[in-house]
Design a protein around this motif. Structure first.
Motif, PDB file in Angstrom:
ATOM      1  N   SER A   1      19.182  43.148  12.527  1.00 39.82           N
ATOM      2  CA  SER A   1      20.559  43.983  12.694  1.00 39.82           C
ATOM      3  C   SER A   1      21.009  44.430  11.592  1.00 39.82           C
ATOM      4  O   SER A   1      20.601  44.460  10.478  1.00 39.82           O
ATOM      5  CB  SER A   1      21.479  43.019  13.076  1.00 39.82           C
ATOM      6  OG  SER A   1      21.792  41.941  12.117  1.00 39.82           O
ATOM      7  N   ALA A   2      21.927  45.574  11.843  1.00 37.02           N
ATOM      8  CA  ALA A   2      22.706  46.203  10.878  1.00 37.02           C
ATOM      9  C   ALA A   2      23.384  45.158   9.884  1.00 37.02           C
ATOM     10  O   ALA A   2      23.899  43.989  10.383  1.00 37.02           O
ATOM     11  CB  ALA A   2      23.396  47.416  11.487  1.00 37.02           C
ATOM     12  N   PRO A   3      24.084  45.847   8.641  1.00 40.06           N
ATOM     13  CA  PRO A   3      24.731  44.739   7.951  1.00 40.06           C
ATOM     14  C   PRO A   3      25.888  44.264   8.272  1.00 40.06           C
ATOM     15  O   PRO A   3      26.764  45.254   9.162  1.00 40.06           O
ATOM     16  CB  PRO A   3      24.900  45.640   6.834  1.00 40.06           C
ATOM     17  CG  PRO A   3      23.886  46.715   6.511  1.00 40.06           C
ATOM     18  CD  PRO A   3      23.498  46.849   7.955  1.00 40.06           C
ATOM     19  N   THR A   4      26.272  42.939   8.303  1.00 38.17           N
ATOM     20  CA  THR A   4      27.559  42.533   8.939  1.00 38.17           C
ATOM     21  C   THR A   4      27.905  41.494   7.824  1.00 38.17           C
ATOM     22  O   THR A   4      27.218  41.099   7.199  1.00 38.17           O
ATOM     23  CB  THR A   4      27.174  41.773  10.234  1.00 38.17           C
ATOM     24  OG1 THR A   4      26.303  40.953   9.995  1.00 38.17           O
ATOM     25  CG2 THR A   4      26.947  42.951  11.239  1.00 38.17           C
ATOM     26  N   ALA A   5      29.314  41.254   7.915  1.00 40.31           N
ATOM     27  CA  ALA A   5      29.942  40.391   6.850  1.00 40.31           C
ATOM     28  C   ALA A   5      29.629  39.023   7.225  1.00 40.31           C
ATOM     29  O   ALA A   5      29.428  38.743   8.453  1.00 40.31           O
ATOM     30  CB  ALA A   5      31.131  40.546   6.891  1.00 40.31           C
ATOM     31  N   ILE A   6      29.166  38.123   6.161  1.00 40.81           N
ATOM     32  CA  ILE A   6      29.000  36.652   6.488  1.00 40.81           C
ATOM     33  C   ILE A   6      29.795  35.827   5.669  1.00 40.81           C
ATOM     34  O   ILE A   6      30.144  36.297   4.232  1.00 40.81           O
ATOM     35  CB  ILE A   6      27.467  36.342   6.509  1.00 40.81           C
ATOM     36  CG1 ILE A   6      27.331  34.992   6.748  1.00 40.81           C
ATOM     37  CG2 ILE A   6      26.982  36.713   5.075  1.00 40.81           C
ATOM     38  CD1 ILE A   6      25.792  34.943   6.955  1.00 40.81           C
ATOM     39  N   SER A   7      30.242  34.643   6.007  1.00 41.57           N
ATOM     40  CA  SER A   7      31.001  33.873   4.896  1.00 41.57           C
ATOM     41  C   SER A   7      29.992  32.587   4.638  1.00 41.57           C
ATOM     42  O   SER A   7      29.148  32.179   5.493  1.00 41.57           O
ATOM     43  CB  SER A   7      32.162  33.278   5.735  1.00 41.57           C
ATOM     44  OG  SER A   7      32.770  32.239   4.991  1.00 41.57           O
TER      45      SER A   7
END
Length: 355
Positions: free
Chosen positions: A345-351
């Motif tokens: 997947s394309a870059p996404t924010a993660i915590s």
């Protein structure tokens, strides 16, 4: 198969101009799925003077791993500091028909009450979810070797590994964590990451562009102390086979080839008592053949797909020179490995919080 340790210096001002560079964005992870398939076939021939016997053994390993590379910061010399985060891992081992399956999931593991930080610096055999580290293991005393930091397997999912990667793809440093071999025994995660992120040792990627690198040839076992063989290297050839549009994006197809054969070796790796005599087992032959293909997105400058295959062969001889090997055990081993990594997947924010 050995894995890269290279020696190129990246000039920060040139990174933005060179097409043969990886592009990372701070705080935006790249999510990949990696599949590793390994088969090991061994043929053993035993000759005890007037008796002979042959046996064959087969083992296989199938590993599926979801992981993320999270860029943290790029330093002034172009070196990227990253987190390597495992989300899920599934492992299937087959030893002569005995199949064992293990699945580890980040969400499930994080829900356990075992605290990895509370178990640091404790002997592995003393792991317990209810006890903290003893004082003598954490304190430093004169004349004693400091205890090595020990993590629980859950820490691999709860606390990401730190990795340092140059913008040309060379892995500069990889955090050494004890739990790696607990969670995925037999798989060198560092080498896997190095293989699926090949170094781009040129300034531009065009059809016909070529480059090479030498990597150390792995031995199947560590030589006996005092017997250090001459270094052996495998030459890997890279070539941009084609520039084409894939899913509407301009990509480079990069081919990989390498071959190594060395016969007539005598590298002692083990001594043991058999038939009341001391026998020595030595490596007599090593061969490795590597092929692969990579798809590099020229606009995003990310590796979309990596696929590498290796056929590794080695032979051993066990016996006594004094008896002219009238009693001997020979083995022929073939290890086939297929390693595939795909951008999911394309870059996404993660915590990374536990909340």
């Amino acid at each position: 198969m050995g894995v890269l340790f290279f020696y190129s210096t990246v000039v920060f001002s040139a990174v933005a101009e060179d097409t043969a560079r990886y592009r990372f964005e701070e705080g935006e992870p790249l999510t990949y799925k990696m599949e590793v398939d390994v088969t090991n076939e061994t043929l053993i021939a035993t000759h005890f003077y007037d008796q002979s016997d042959k046996s064959r053994h087969n083992e296989s390993l199938a590993l599926t791993m979801d992981y993320q590379l999270m860029p943290i910061v790029q330093q002034g010399d172009g070196l990227w500091k990253m987190r390597l985060l495992l989300n899920q891992l599934e492992q299937i081992v087959n030893r002569d028909g005995d199949v064992q399956k293990k699945t580890l999931d980040r969400a499930a593991l994080r829900g356990r009450e075992i605290s990895g930080s509370a178990l640091m610096k404790r002997p592995i055999q003393n792991y317990s979810s209810g006890l903290g580290a003893p004082e003598e293991a954490t304190s430093s005393k004169a004349g004693l070797i400091p205890a090595r930091e020990v993590h629980s397997p859950e820490d691999l999912f709860d606390e990401p590994l730190l990795v340092w990667i140059k913008s040309n793809g060379i892995l500069q440093k990889f955090e050494d964590r004890t739990e790696l071999q607990q969670v995925i025994p037999g798989i060198n995660l560092k080498e896997c990451i190095e293989l699926v992120l090949p170094p781009l040792l040129v300034s531009d990627l065009q059809e016909g562009t070529q480059w090479t690198r030498d990597v150390p040839v792995d031995l199947p076992a560590t030589p006996i102390e005092g017997h250090q063989p001459e270094p052996m290297t495998l030459k890997l050839d890279y070539a941009v086979r084609k520039i084409e549009s894939i899913d509407g994006r301009r990509c480079a197809r990069i081919a990989l080839k390498g071959r190594f054969v060395r016969d007539g070796l005598s590298i002692p790796i083990r001594q043991e008592e058999m038939k009341y005599l001391i026998w020595t087992t030595s490596i007599t032959r090593v061969a490795d053949q590597v092929e692969g293909e990579f798809i590099f997105d020229l606009s995003k400058r990310t590796m979309r797909t990596s696929e590498i295959t290796s056929v590794y062969n080695y032979a051993t001889l066990a016996g006594r020179k004094q008896d002219k090997y009238r009693g001997r055990i020979t083995s022929e081993n073939e290890i086939r490995t297929r390693l595939v990594s795909r951008l999911v997947s394309a870059p996404t924010a993660i915590s990374f919080s536990d909340e």
